[in-house]
Scaffold this motif. Sequence first.
Motif, PDB file in Angstrom:
ATOM      1  N   GLU A  76       3.749   2.260   2.689  1.00 48.99           N
ATOM      2  CA  GLU A  76       4.668   3.398   2.587  1.00 48.99           C
ATOM      3  C   GLU A  76       3.861   4.693   2.682  1.00 48.99           C
ATOM      4  O   GLU A  76       2.953   4.932   1.887  1.00 48.99           O
ATOM      5  CB  GLU A  76       5.425   3.374   1.262  1.00 48.99           C
ATOM      6  CG  GLU A  76       6.383   4.552   1.108  1.00 48.99           C
ATOM      7  CD  GLU A  76       7.116   4.552  -0.223  1.00 48.99           C
ATOM      8  OE1 GLU A  76       6.778   5.416  -1.066  1.00 48.99           O
ATOM      9  OE2 GLU A  76       7.980   3.685  -0.419  1.00 48.99           O
ATOM     10  N   ILE A  77       4.179   5.509   3.686  1.00 46.21           N
ATOM     11  CA  ILE A  77       3.549   6.825   3.848  1.00 46.21           C
ATOM     12  C   ILE A  77       4.531   7.873   3.334  1.00 46.21           C
ATOM     13  O   ILE A  77       5.647   7.990   3.849  1.00 46.21           O
ATOM     14  CB  ILE A  77       3.187   7.106   5.315  1.00 46.21           C
ATOM     15  CG1 ILE A  77       2.211   6.053   5.843  1.00 46.21           C
ATOM     16  CG2 ILE A  77       2.572   8.502   5.457  1.00 46.21           C
ATOM     17  CD1 ILE A  77       1.870   6.208   7.316  1.00 46.21           C
ATOM     18  N   ILE A  84       2.521  -5.055  10.030  1.00 51.23           N
ATOM     19  CA  ILE A  84       2.580  -4.155   8.868  1.00 51.23           C
ATOM     20  C   ILE A  84       3.989  -3.576   8.787  1.00 51.23           C
ATOM     21  O   ILE A  84       4.490  -2.995   9.754  1.00 51.23           O
ATOM     22  CB  ILE A  84       1.558  -3.011   8.994  1.00 51.23           C
ATOM     23  CG1 ILE A  84       0.120  -3.560   8.970  1.00 51.23           C
ATOM     24  CG2 ILE A  84       1.746  -1.987   7.862  1.00 51.23           C
ATOM     25  CD1 ILE A  84      -0.939  -2.490   9.210  1.00 51.23           C
ATOM     26  N   ASN A  85       4.637  -3.793   7.636  1.00 53.37           N
ATOM     27  CA  ASN A  85       5.946  -3.200   7.415  1.00 53.37           C
ATOM     28  C   ASN A  85       5.748  -1.736   6.986  1.00 53.37           C
ATOM     29  O   ASN A  85       5.279  -1.468   5.886  1.00 53.37           O
ATOM     30  CB  ASN A  85       6.716  -3.959   6.331  1.00 53.37           C
ATOM     31  CG  ASN A  85       7.045  -5.375   6.784  1.00 53.37           C
ATOM     32  OD1 ASN A  85       7.236  -5.633   7.979  1.00 53.37           O
ATOM     33  ND2 ASN A  85       7.102  -6.310   5.829  1.00 53.37           N
ATOM     34  N   LEU A  86       6.110  -0.798   7.871  1.00 51.98           N
ATOM     35  CA  LEU A  86       5.829   0.620   7.632  1.00 51.98           C
ATOM     36  C   LEU A  86       7.093   1.372   7.245  1.00 51.98           C
ATOM     37  O   LEU A  86       8.135   1.248   7.911  1.00 51.98           O
ATOM     38  CB  LEU A  86       5.226   1.251   8.889  1.00 51.98           C
ATOM     39  CG  LEU A  86       4.963   2.753   8.840  1.00 51.98           C
ATOM     40  CD1 LEU A  86       3.929   3.089   7.774  1.00 51.98           C
ATOM     41  CD2 LEU A  86       4.502   3.273  10.205  1.00 51.98           C
ATOM     42  N   THR A  87       6.983   2.138   6.138  1.00 47.92           N
ATOM     43  CA  THR A  87       8.059   3.030   5.710  1.00 47.92           C
ATOM     44  C   THR A  87       7.498   4.435   5.603  1.00 47.92           C
ATOM     45  O   THR A  87       6.422   4.629   5.040  1.00 47.92           O
ATOM     46  CB  THR A  87       8.622   2.599   4.335  1.00 47.92           C
ATOM     47  OG1 THR A  87       9.028   1.244   4.413  1.00 47.92           O
ATOM     48  CG2 THR A  87       9.807   3.474   3.949  1.00 47.92           C
ATOM     49  N   VAL A  88       8.224   5.413   6.150  1.00 48.73           N
ATOM     50  CA  VAL A  88       7.770   6.798   6.093  1.00 48.73           C
ATOM     51  C   VAL A  88       8.807   7.628   5.352  1.00 48.73           C
ATOM     52  O   VAL A  88       9.982   7.663   5.737  1.00 48.73           O
ATOM     53  CB  VAL A  88       7.552   7.374   7.505  1.00 48.73           C
ATOM     54  CG1 VAL A  88       7.101   8.832   7.407  1.00 48.73           C
ATOM     55  CG2 VAL A  88       6.532   6.553   8.277  1.00 48.73           C
ATOM     56  N   LYS A  89       8.372   8.282   4.263  1.00 45.74           N
ATOM     57  CA  LYS A  89       9.251   9.178   3.500  1.00 45.74           C
ATOM     58  C   LYS A  89       8.923  10.614   3.907  1.00 45.74           C
ATOM     59  O   LYS A  89       7.847  11.130   3.601  1.00 45.74           O
ATOM     60  CB  LYS A  89       9.043   8.996   1.994  1.00 45.74           C
ATOM     61  CG  LYS A  89       9.500   7.641   1.472  1.00 45.74           C
ATOM     62  CD  LYS A  89       9.292   7.523  -0.031  1.00 45.74           C
ATOM     63  CE  LYS A  89      10.185   8.492  -0.789  1.00 45.74           C
ATOM     64  NZ  LYS A  89      10.060   8.306  -2.262  1.00 45.74           N
ATOM     65  N   GLU A  90       9.853  11.230   4.605  1.00 49.30           N
ATOM     66  CA  GLU A  90       9.639  12.575   5.109  1.00 49.30           C
ATOM     67  C   GLU A  90      10.345  13.592   4.222  1.00 49.30           C
ATOM     68  O   GLU A  90      11.093  13.243   3.314  1.00 49.30           O
ATOM     69  CB  GLU A  90      10.156  12.685   6.553  1.00 49.30           C
ATOM     70  CG  GLU A  90       9.546  11.652   7.494  1.00 49.30           C
ATOM     71  CD  GLU A  90      10.074  11.786   8.904  1.00 49.30           C
ATOM     72  OE1 GLU A  90      10.373  12.934   9.310  1.00 49.30           O
ATOM     73  OE2 GLU A  90      10.191  10.774   9.596  1.00 49.30           O
ATOM     74  N   TYR A 126       0.845  -1.194   0.000  1.00 51.26           N
ATOM     75  CA  TYR A 126       0.000   0.000   0.000  1.00 51.26           C
ATOM     76  C   TYR A 126       0.885   1.250   0.000  1.00 51.26           C
ATOM     77  O   TYR A 126       1.930   1.299   0.667  1.00 51.26           O
ATOM     78  CB  TYR A 126      -0.906   0.028   1.238  1.00 51.26           C
ATOM     79  CG  TYR A 126      -2.068  -0.933   1.180  1.00 51.26           C
ATOM     80  CD1 TYR A 126      -3.328  -0.504   0.771  1.00 51.26           C
ATOM     81  CD2 TYR A 126      -1.903  -2.273   1.540  1.00 51.26           C
ATOM     82  CE1 TYR A 126      -4.402  -1.382   0.731  1.00 51.26           C
ATOM     83  CE2 TYR A 126      -2.968  -3.154   1.489  1.00 51.26           C
ATOM     84  CZ  TYR A 126      -4.218  -2.700   1.081  1.00 51.26           C
ATOM     85  OH  TYR A 126      -5.276  -3.578   1.031  1.00 51.26           O
ATOM     86  N   TYR A 127       0.437   2.246  -0.751  1.00 48.12           N
ATOM     87  CA  TYR A 127       1.132   3.534  -0.794  1.00 48.12           C
ATOM     88  C   TYR A 127       0.154   4.635  -0.383  1.00 48.12           C
ATOM     89  O   TYR A 127      -0.925   4.763  -0.972  1.00 48.12           O
ATOM     90  CB  TYR A 127       1.667   3.826  -2.197  1.00 48.12           C
ATOM     91  CG  TYR A 127       2.714   2.844  -2.675  1.00 48.12           C
ATOM     92  CD1 TYR A 127       4.059   3.061  -2.420  1.00 48.12           C
ATOM     93  CD2 TYR A 127       2.336   1.702  -3.388  1.00 48.12           C
ATOM     94  CE1 TYR A 127       5.026   2.167  -2.866  1.00 48.12           C
ATOM     95  CE2 TYR A 127       3.289   0.797  -3.828  1.00 48.12           C
ATOM     96  CZ  TYR A 127       4.631   1.039  -3.554  1.00 48.12           C
ATOM     97  OH  TYR A 127       5.573   0.139  -3.992  1.00 48.12           O
ATOM     98  N   MET A 128       0.532   5.409   0.611  1.00 46.84           N
ATOM     99  CA  MET A 128      -0.280   6.563   1.032  1.00 46.84           C
ATOM    100  C   MET A 128       0.528   7.833   0.764  1.00 46.84           C
ATOM    101  O   MET A 128       1.577   8.053   1.377  1.00 46.84           O
ATOM    102  CB  MET A 128      -0.646   6.495   2.522  1.00 46.84           C
ATOM    103  CG  MET A 128      -1.410   7.737   3.011  1.00 46.84           C
ATOM    104  SD  MET A 128      -1.726   7.740   4.797  1.00 46.84           S
ATOM    105  CE  MET A 128      -3.135   6.638   4.867  1.00 46.84           C
ATOM    106  N   ALA A 162       1.345  -0.655  13.816  1.00 50.42           N
ATOM    107  CA  ALA A 162       1.812  -1.452  12.679  1.00 50.42           C
ATOM    108  C   ALA A 162       2.545  -2.705  13.135  1.00 50.42           C
ATOM    109  O   ALA A 162       2.408  -3.786  12.533  1.00 50.42           O
ATOM    110  CB  ALA A 162       2.707  -0.594  11.788  1.00 50.42           C
ATOM    111  N   ARG A 163       3.352  -2.581  14.201  1.00 52.01           N
ATOM    112  CA  ARG A 163       4.074  -3.750  14.685  1.00 52.01           C
ATOM    113  C   ARG A 163       3.110  -4.830  15.135  1.00 52.01           C
ATOM    114  O   ARG A 163       3.300  -6.015  14.856  1.00 52.01           O
ATOM    115  CB  ARG A 163       4.986  -3.356  15.845  1.00 52.01           C
ATOM    116  CG  ARG A 163       6.138  -2.436  15.438  1.00 52.01           C
ATOM    117  CD  ARG A 163       7.144  -2.286  16.583  1.00 52.01           C
ATOM    118  NE  ARG A 163       8.157  -1.287  16.248  1.00 52.01           N
ATOM    119  CZ  ARG A 163       8.130  -0.038  16.665  1.00 52.01           C
ATOM    120  NH1 ARG A 163       7.120   0.386  17.437  1.00 52.01           N
ATOM    121  NH2 ARG A 163       9.082   0.816  16.316  1.00 52.01           N
TER     122      ARG A 163
END
Length: 521
Positions: free
Chosen positions: A472-473, A501-507, A442-444, A496-497
């Motif tokens: 990925e947020i 859910i494997n969470l990635t945040v692009k800031e 999923y991409y947000m 998420a843990r």
Amino acid sequence: MISLKEIKNDLPAGIVVFLVAVPLCLGIAMASGAPLFSGIIAGIVGGIVVTLISGSQLGVSGPAAGLAVIVLQAIQSLGNFEVFLSAVVLAGAIQLGLGFLKAGSIGYYFPTSVIKGMLAGIGVIIILKQIPHAFGYDTNLEGNVHYIEPDGGTTFTALFDALNYITPGAIIISVLSLAILILWDQVLTKKHKVFQLIQGPLVVVVLGIILNVVFRDFYPQLALGNNHLVELPVADSFTGFLQQFTTPDFSRVLTYDVLFLAATLAIVASLETLLCLEATDKLDPYKRISPANRELVAQGVGNMVSGFIGGLPVTQVIVRSSANIQSGGRTKLASLIHGLLILISVILLPGVLNMIPLASLAAILIIVGFKLAKPALFKSMYRSGWNQFLPFIVTIVAIVFTDLLTGIGIGMAVAIVNVLRNNYKVSHYLYKDKTEGAREQYYMILAEEISFLNKGNILQTLRRLPDNVDLEIDYSKSAYVDPDVKEVIEDFKETARGKNINLTVKEIEEGEDVRAGKVLI
């Protein structure tokens, strides 16, 4: 700068606006509990002083019905009209200051849907308020635009009351006047240029005077009494004329009551002026943009002059401005002509003006109202979608059932709710990408501007995500993300843990200015 290039259009338009303005000036003065001549003074000042300073080519200023209730209550509470005039002068000084402080831009923050709703609402009110006059029921005052009438009735009870006081002579004049106006506008002006030079409303007024003279001489049962005609104060000499002017009493100018009243008048008059300025520019066939700050300066000077010589507060007024446009006005010369004609007429021709039937003016205003609230406008706004149509229609209904400023406030509230609702919806974009045999990805992607209002929508989306997916947020391209939203994302890391859910945040990368589209040094 006043130009004579468009005088062939501005002269007849100025005459029409003058004919519309005189009874409105008188009626607003009566509705305000002020001397009748104070309304005339405000009309003269608005037409001459304000016009000469203003940058609006088509706007017409004068006493405003929207201020009538404030003025009435102020005169009653102060107990002295001369003290009230000092508040008008002070209000003008405040407006002058607002103009120099560049406060005119506030008018640009009103949505088009509300402005168009204001115009259409005023059009509906004009029609509803003038129908009784067309029937010859002239007990209610000209210039009143409130749902509650001064006698305790309402706009609609006045319509039913009119049926019990039908005046045959007034109906004959109003019906013939409406027929002439429609014929003039739809047929004759397209046939020959002479019908463009000689405006239909002017013909209607002359016809009304002639018909009433004929009724009086040959059919007395149809003749209109003085209460069905324009009633302008008549001075018996020039000295008597000068005595109708009043000077302000400044003895209480620094008291709380006067200062508060001055501030109220300045704010309400400025707001009404800026809204009318925006609406008039939208009606301008040449789509000229009037300088708002200069308009506040012009109105400030106008109110100071009006207050000094005994006049009511002035604003730019949409009824007279729209009548100017609908009558073919092209430049500010038309407004100046209307002001000069008021001045000349009250000195030289008060007797002639007092022969004009209110039924003739009612017919003119009904046509003006119809042009402001054409069915085509309703269709156009409906086709624009509910985001445009809802504030538009709510503004109209609210204006009709309350008053001008209250209706605009309600329309603005609906428009703001719409903005917040849309802002809530468009906070992010979520999509799913699945590779055969792999976990769902999923991409947000967050919007450019994320405020605290978006927090709930983003939180609900995150809660609906299934377990055992990758997410990925991305807000690396967002110009601003509210700290509340960042906190939601941080809190979701723990969630998420627990949901695998494997969470990635692009800031936003440090040193990157997304707004400017470049890296800061």
